[in-house]
Design a protein around this motif. Structure first.
Motif, mmCIF file in Angstrom:
data_model
loop_
_atom_site.group_PDB
_atom_site.id
_atom_site.type_symbol
_atom_site.label_atom_id
_atom_site.label_comp_id
_atom_site.label_asym_id
_atom_site.label_seq_id
_atom_site.Cartn_x
_atom_site.Cartn_y
_atom_site.Cartn_z
ATOM 1 N N LYS A 38 -23.444 23.824 25.782
ATOM 2 C CA LYS A 38 -24.415 23.019 25.044
ATOM 3 C C LYS A 38 -23.699 22.036 24.106
ATOM 4 O O LYS A 38 -24.142 20.891 23.933
ATOM 5 C CB LYS A 38 -25.352 23.922 24.253
ATOM 6 C CG LYS A 38 -26.317 24.720 25.125
ATOM 7 C CD LYS A 38 -27.190 25.639 24.274
ATOM 8 C CE LYS A 38 -28.131 26.464 25.138
ATOM 9 N NZ LYS A 38 -28.967 27.384 24.328
ATOM 10 N N SER A 78 -29.100 15.914 25.944
ATOM 11 C CA SER A 78 -29.936 16.947 25.364
ATOM 12 C C SER A 78 -29.616 18.290 25.997
ATOM 13 O O SER A 78 -29.359 18.380 27.197
ATOM 14 C CB SER A 78 -31.414 16.612 25.590
ATOM 15 O OG SER A 78 -32.234 17.703 25.207
ATOM 16 N N ALA A 79 -29.662 19.341 25.189
ATOM 17 C CA ALA A 79 -29.516 20.690 25.714
ATOM 18 C C ALA A 79 -30.888 21.298 25.975
ATOM 19 O O ALA A 79 -31.043 22.509 26.048
ATOM 20 C CB ALA A 79 -28.731 21.558 24.737
ATOM 21 N N ALA A 80 -31.888 20.429 26.101
ATOM 22 C CA ALA A 80 -33.250 20.848 26.439
ATOM 23 C C ALA A 80 -33.666 20.111 27.705
ATOM 24 O O ALA A 80 -32.852 19.428 28.339
ATOM 25 C CB ALA A 80 -34.194 20.536 25.281
ATOM 26 N N ALA A 81 -34.934 20.256 28.099
ATOM 27 C CA ALA A 81 -35.436 19.626 29.321
ATOM 28 C C ALA A 81 -35.036 18.152 29.369
ATOM 29 O O ALA A 81 -35.063 17.472 28.340
ATOM 30 C CB ALA A 81 -36.951 19.767 29.378
ATOM 31 N N HIS A 109 -32.709 19.591 31.210
ATOM 32 C CA HIS A 109 -31.563 20.463 31.449
ATOM 33 C C HIS A 109 -31.874 21.868 30.941
ATOM 34 O O HIS A 109 -32.670 22.051 30.021
ATOM 35 C CB HIS A 109 -30.317 19.892 30.780
ATOM 36 C CG HIS A 109 -30.069 18.461 31.129
ATOM 37 N ND1 HIS A 109 -29.777 18.051 32.414
ATOM 38 C CD2 HIS A 109 -30.113 17.327 30.365
ATOM 39 C CE1 HIS A 109 -29.633 16.732 32.434
ATOM 40 N NE2 HIS A 109 -29.832 16.280 31.216
ATOM 41 N N ASP A 110 -31.215 22.851 31.550
ATOM 42 C CA ASP A 110 -31.499 24.236 31.190
ATOM 43 C C ASP A 110 -30.202 25.041 31.215
ATOM 44 O O ASP A 110 -29.262 24.718 31.957
ATOM 45 C CB ASP A 110 -32.509 24.834 32.187
ATOM 46 C CG ASP A 110 -33.186 26.081 31.637
ATOM 47 O OD1 ASP A 110 -32.936 26.438 30.463
ATOM 48 O OD2 ASP A 110 -33.965 26.705 32.375
#
Length: 299
Positions: A167, A176-179, A181-182
């Motif tokens: 991350k 982004s370390a969010a949507a 992406h997972d």
């Protein structure tokens, strides 16, 4: 010996790598550069030296590095500081314009496997608009490459620590370390089966496991016994025209034998195109890495 090292560093192939906005590379690769049991990796001016015997003191007179750290070839311990600046904190390197955190206090690996540089770049070039599953993600370097190429990524690993490191690599590159992406903590085989039950599909799946591991339940994984089942489960998750990346650094396994482990997991090998990928040009010594791009022909 310093002249021989200077000659290795100045090789045109290594100069070309540096010219591509890269400051993490192998600058001496054992017999390939005329050295016996000596490997030197340059991480942005911080050298990691690996030998079978004691540290070669003549390296202390090398003029280029900011610091030199040393460990035994094949050892699992963190490198030992030898001379120059004592690099105790994580620092950043560049690879083809992307950034990654490196940590010399992290144990066996320092955060990125340099021998996969060309494959990360190949993934980046093919990832636009694709869904990418990065199994055995480690610090998510493949995931960063895919995301920077325009892919939607899922990074899967059995270490929460390495996923957090991943991350940070995403954030370092403005990702982004969010949507979309997972980051999923868990056993790869179990998650492949879970994805299959859910009917989830991907365009690209990367399989680059350690040569030996043991999961939380005590189950042992080896390349010889475990790679074919991984391929079988992953292949079932691919969209038409999808691609598997299959790789191992197990030196005792011949390339032909590894390709058999791959094709044995495919329902009909005739439906697939398999292309072997060479190691980067700075790896002039033993060609131990077996890497294959395996593409399912579109119907």
């Amino acid at each position: 010996m310093l002249d021989k090292l200077a000659h290795a560093i100045a090789q045109p192939a290594r100069a070309a790598i540096r010219a591509a906005d890269t400051d993490a590379l192998r600058i001496a690769d054992g017999a390939g550069d005329g050295f016996k049991d000596l490997i030197v990796d340059d991480f942005a001016g911080h050298w990691l030296v690996e030998t079978r015997g004691p540290f070669p003191d003549w390296l202390k007179d090398a003029p280029q590095p900011e610091s030199i750290h040393w460990k035994q070839l094949g050892g699992s311990e963190s490198p030992q500081w030898t001379c120059g600046v004592r690099q105790e904190e994580p620092f950043v390197v560049s690879e083809n314009g992307l950034k990654y955190w490196i940590d010399f206090a992290s144990g066996y690996s320092q955060g990125i496997f340099l021998d996969q540089r060309d494959n990360r770049l190949a993934l980046r070039k093919m990832a636009a608009g694709k869904t990418v599953l990065n199994t055995f993600a480690y610090t998510c370097a493949f995931g960063v490459s895919a995301a920077m190429g325009g892919g939607e990524t899922v990074n899967l690993d059995l270490s929460k620590r390495y996923l957090e490191w991943g991350k940070r690599n995403y954030a370092l590159n403005g990702l982004s370390a969010a949507a979309p992406h997972d980051f999923i903590y868990g056993d790869t085989m179990e998650w492949l089966k879970r994805f299959r039950k859910k009917g989830r599909k991907f365009d690209i799946i990367l399989i680059d496991p350690p040569t030996f591991s043991r999961n939380e339940k005590g189950a042992v994984f080896t390349i010889e016994s475990g790679f074919t089942p991984l391929v079988r489960e992953a292949a079932a998750l691919l969209n038409a025209g999808g691609t598997l990346f299959c790789s191992t650094n197990q030196r005792s396994l011949a390339g032909a034998d590894f390709r058999y482990l791959i094709t044995d997991g495919l329902d009909d090998p005739q439906k697939w195109e398999l292309r072997s990928a060479p190691m980067p040009a700075d790896f002039s010594g033993e060609q131990y890495l077996k890497a294959n791009w395996v593409t399912l022909r579109a119907l």
